[in-house]
Design a protein around this motif. Structure first.
Motif, PDB file in Angstrom:
ATOM      1  N   HIS A 184       1.512   0.957  -7.084  1.00 58.92           N
ATOM      2  CA  HIS A 184       0.771   2.102  -6.557  1.00 58.92           C
ATOM      3  C   HIS A 184      -0.530   2.342  -7.319  1.00 58.92           C
ATOM      4  O   HIS A 184      -1.415   3.050  -6.831  1.00 58.92           O
ATOM      5  CB  HIS A 184       1.639   3.362  -6.612  1.00 58.92           C
ATOM      6  N   PRO A 189      -2.136  -1.202  -2.957  1.00 59.49           N
ATOM      7  CA  PRO A 189      -0.732  -0.979  -3.346  1.00 59.49           C
ATOM      8  C   PRO A 189       0.289  -1.743  -2.504  1.00 59.49           C
ATOM      9  O   PRO A 189       1.275  -2.247  -3.050  1.00 59.49           O
ATOM     10  CB  PRO A 189      -0.566   0.536  -3.176  1.00 59.49           C
ATOM     11  N   THR A 193       2.735  -4.623  -3.900  1.00 57.36           N
ATOM     12  CA  THR A 193       4.192  -4.568  -3.757  1.00 57.36           C
ATOM     13  C   THR A 193       4.724  -5.894  -3.233  1.00 57.36           C
ATOM     14  O   THR A 193       5.706  -6.438  -3.763  1.00 57.36           O
ATOM     15  CB  THR A 193       4.587  -3.422  -2.801  1.00 57.36           C
ATOM     16  N   ASP A 212       5.101   5.021  -6.884  1.00 64.37           N
ATOM     17  CA  ASP A 212       4.544   6.268  -6.364  1.00 64.37           C
ATOM     18  C   ASP A 212       4.580   7.388  -7.410  1.00 64.37           C
ATOM     19  O   ASP A 212       5.046   8.499  -7.148  1.00 64.37           O
ATOM     20  CB  ASP A 212       5.297   6.675  -5.098  1.00 64.37           C
ATOM     21  N   THR A 220       4.470   3.369  -1.760  1.00 64.33           N
ATOM     22  CA  THR A 220       4.899   1.967  -1.702  1.00 64.33           C
ATOM     23  C   THR A 220       6.395   1.828  -1.441  1.00 64.33           C
ATOM     24  O   THR A 220       6.860   0.734  -1.112  1.00 64.33           O
ATOM     25  CB  THR A 220       4.569   1.258  -3.028  1.00 64.33           C
ATOM     26  N   ARG A 242       6.128  10.994  -5.782  1.00 63.82           N
ATOM     27  CA  ARG A 242       5.534  11.328  -4.490  1.00 63.82           C
ATOM     28  C   ARG A 242       6.568  11.875  -3.516  1.00 63.82           C
ATOM     29  O   ARG A 242       6.230  12.709  -2.658  1.00 63.82           O
ATOM     30  CB  ARG A 242       4.877  10.067  -3.930  1.00 63.82           C
TER      31      ARG A 242
END
Length: 419
Positions: A184, A189, A193, A212, A220, A242
């Motif tokens: 992230h 991002p 990943t 995140d 993500t 998040r």
């Protein structure tokens, strides 16, 4: 007097389980063989611990540590601040750090963890800046060998966006267990990943990603869940701050995807409470992942302390009971849920066999002087005994003297109206 350690233990006498039941516990090497009513094992031969006045719990497991960063706060003297400032402060220091320095700080940190009842640790390890990117992995591999038989230590890679795959793969030759990273924070991002998960699939190891770690911005975890749905490899994600800021309908969809992909989520209250919310002087968000929603949905959840006395967290006691306390006060979990996340839940996310005071479980145990499990969290007594695979590996005995009024004097003062 504390005996020489480690010491094989055959029985625990007079302990109190988390539900308040007084018991004796018979051990058979590394396994809990029997749970009997208190007093049932009196007089039996073998090495025994008298645990009258102690609560017996599953030993702590720290699912997300940074041993290569630990204990640097006073040396770096960074400004207090958010995640980007912490990253910058540690990067400057890391240029001057070497293998000996990393091993020394990791060794001291693990010693504190063990004394407080942690018998399993997963540590993320940065690739060092400069000409020797693998210094941290060599240092922690050496420390892992030193602590063999005392605790279990797993190592996770933590690359920068410019870490080349060849160097990353060399870390696995040195003993790294899982692919990590913080996609992230990288320029793309989702692509980051995918890159990390591709590497995990190619090497044949699991992934434990920082995910995140911000109150806004990219997510993500959805991509991780999409990719991991067909995996048989270990998979987990830490931080996930998040999630705590999403609308309820958005959160429900993502939590369902995480559950279906069987990604273990690791909440990290102390570091995320410290790092998040600096730009919100009023109504400051808590900076913790959505633990209640995850638990209620049946996601495998753990919790840890993350950083210990470094630019990412100037505080920390290497104590699972500190993490449990924050889970109750800041995340509104029950004391029983909090203890589960730092014990049984953490071991599950780490892929370790069940432990604790249950027949057939691994005898990784923490005895804390307290009248109840909730009191153990509240007061976090220094009086503790720690067992790893049936051996006593740490014992702390507190001698305390406090000048307090004699009870008779207090009663006299009260009766005369002087108090």
């Amino acid at each position: 007097m504390i005996p020489a350690l480690p010491l094989r233990i055959d029985a625990l006498r007079g302990a109190r389980l988390a539900d308040g039941t007084p018991v004796d516990v018979r051990l058979d090497g590394p396994v809990v063989a029997a749970i009997e009513p208190a007093g049932a094992l009196d007089g039996e031969p073998g090495e025994a611990l008298d645990l009258d006045g102690f609560v017996l719990l599953t030993a702590g497991a720290e699912p997300h540590a940074h041993l290569d960063k630990a204990l640097t706060f006073d040396v770096i003297a960074p400004p207090l601040g958010d995640l980007p400032s912490a990253i910058a402060a540690f990067h400057t220091y890391a240029i001057t750090s070497d293998e000996h320095d990393i091993a020394d700080r990791a060794r001291r940190t693990l010693g504190r963890m063990l004394a407080n009842g942690i018998t399993a640790v997963r540590s993320h390890v940065n690739f060092s800046p400069g000409p020797d990117p693998l210094a941290g992995f060599r240092a922690l591999q050496r420390v892992r060998a030193e602590f063999a038989g005392l605790l279990d230590l797993q190592l996770v890679t933590l690359p920068a966006d410019d870490t080349v795959d060849e160097v990353h793969e060399e870390a696995f030759a040195l003993g790294a267990d899982l692919v990590g990273g913080a996609p992230h924070l990288w320029p793309d991002p989702i692509a980051a990943t995918d890159r990390l998960l591709d590497l995990a699939e190619r090497v044949g190891v699991g992934a434990d990603l920082h995910a995140d770690e911000s109150l806004d911005g990219p997510i993500t975890l959805g991509r991780f869940a999409e990719r991991a749905r067909s995996w048989s490899l270990p998979r987990s994600a830490g931080h996930c701050v998040r999630l705590g800021m999403l609308r309820e309908d958005e959160l429900a969809v993502l939590v369902e995807a995480i559950r279906d992909a069987d990604i273990g989520i690791i909440g990290l209250p102390i570091t995320n409470l410290y790092l998040q919310g600096w730009d919100s002087p009023v109504a400051t968000p808590r900076g913790i992942t959505a633990l209640r929603a995850l638990i209620d949905a049946g996601v495998r959840v753990a919790a840890g302390a993350d950083n210990v006395r470094d630019p990412f967290n100037p505080l920390g006691r290497c104590d699972p009971l500190e993490t449990a306390m924050l889970l109750v006060t800041a995340a509104h979990l029950t004391p029983a849920e909090a203890l589960h996340l730092v014990g049984d839940g953490a071991r599950d996310v780490l892929g370790l066999p069940p432990a604790g005071p249950r027949v057939g479980a691994v005898a990784d145990l923490l005895a804390v002087r307290a009248d109840s499990a909730t009191e153990a969290i509240a007061f976090a007594s220094a009086d503790r005994y720690v067992l790893h695979a049936g051996r006593l590996v740490a014992a702390s005995v507190l001698e305390q003297r406090v000048a307090v009024p004699a009870r008779e004097a207090v009663l006299t003062a009260t009766e005369t109206g002087a108090a």
